[in-house]
Write a protein that holds these residues in place. Sequence first.
Motif, short mmCIF file in Angstrom:
data_model
loop_
_atom_site.label_atom_id
_atom_site.label_comp_id
_atom_site.label_asym_id
_atom_site.label_seq_id
_atom_site.Cartn_x
_atom_site.Cartn_y
_atom_site.Cartn_z
N MET A 34 0.83 -1.21 0.00
CA MET A 34 0.00 0.00 0.00
C MET A 34 0.86 1.25 0.00
O MET A 34 2.03 1.23 0.39
N GLY A 35 0.25 2.34 -0.44
CA GLY A 35 1.00 3.59 -0.48
C GLY A 35 0.11 4.81 -0.40
O GLY A 35 -1.11 4.72 -0.56
N TRP A 36 0.74 5.92 -0.12
CA TRP A 36 0.10 7.23 -0.14
C TRP A 36 0.70 8.02 -1.31
O TRP A 36 1.92 8.05 -1.48
N PHE A 37 -0.18 8.68 -2.03
CA PHE A 37 0.21 9.48 -3.18
C PHE A 37 -0.47 10.83 -3.08
O PHE A 37 -1.45 11.00 -2.35
N THR A 54 5.18 -6.87 4.57
CA THR A 54 5.90 -7.20 5.80
C THR A 54 6.22 -5.97 6.64
O THR A 54 6.87 -6.10 7.67
N GLY A 55 5.78 -4.80 6.16
CA GLY A 55 6.01 -3.57 6.92
C GLY A 55 7.19 -2.74 6.47
O GLY A 55 7.45 -1.68 7.06
N SER A 70 2.14 3.96 8.28
CA SER A 70 1.97 2.77 9.11
C SER A 70 0.64 2.12 8.75
O SER A 70 -0.19 2.71 8.05
N LYS A 71 0.46 0.91 9.24
CA LYS A 71 -0.81 0.23 8.99
C LYS A 71 -1.17 -0.62 10.20
O LYS A 71 -0.30 -1.05 10.96
N ASP A 72 -2.45 -0.81 10.36
CA ASP A 72 -2.97 -1.67 11.42
C ASP A 72 -3.79 -2.75 10.73
O ASP A 72 -4.92 -2.49 10.29
N LEU A 78 -4.79 1.98 6.86
CA LEU A 78 -3.48 2.55 6.55
C LEU A 78 -3.46 3.98 7.07
O LEU A 78 -4.48 4.68 7.03
N TYR A 79 -2.30 4.42 7.54
CA TYR A 79 -2.17 5.76 8.12
C TYR A 79 -1.01 6.52 7.49
O TYR A 79 -0.05 5.92 7.00
#
Length: 126
Positions: A34-37, A54-55, A70-72, A78-79
């Motif tokens: 996952m990602g932020w764009f 895997t983080g 980060s992710k939970d 996702l944060y």
Amino acid sequence: QVQLVESGGGSVQAGGSLSLSCAASGDTISTYAMGWFRQAPGREREGVAAIGRTGTTTYSDSAKGRFSISKDNAKNTLYLQMNSLKPEDTAMYYCAATAFWLAYARALAPSAYNNWGQGTQVTVAS
């Protein structure tokens, strides 16, 4: 396919902080990279931060030292924590996910992701 909904955007003064969230449904994010764009008016969409299954994390040069991804997995969320915000951080921020294998070198490439949220606006005033 996973569905993604971003939240947490808003307006802030330069030097301030914002925390973005991306709630996933329809599948578990533990199986996705996952990602932020972000995309500012008149500019191409660019990668800000990404996190692997895997983080493992990676950041754009502009985000290093200021943003934290980060992710939970339990919350399927996702944060993106953004500190020391600058006016040039103003953009629509999107989260994205891919279930395909993703080379580390392509982690910040928008074309590598095939699931996108609708975005949340971040505006940083000088």
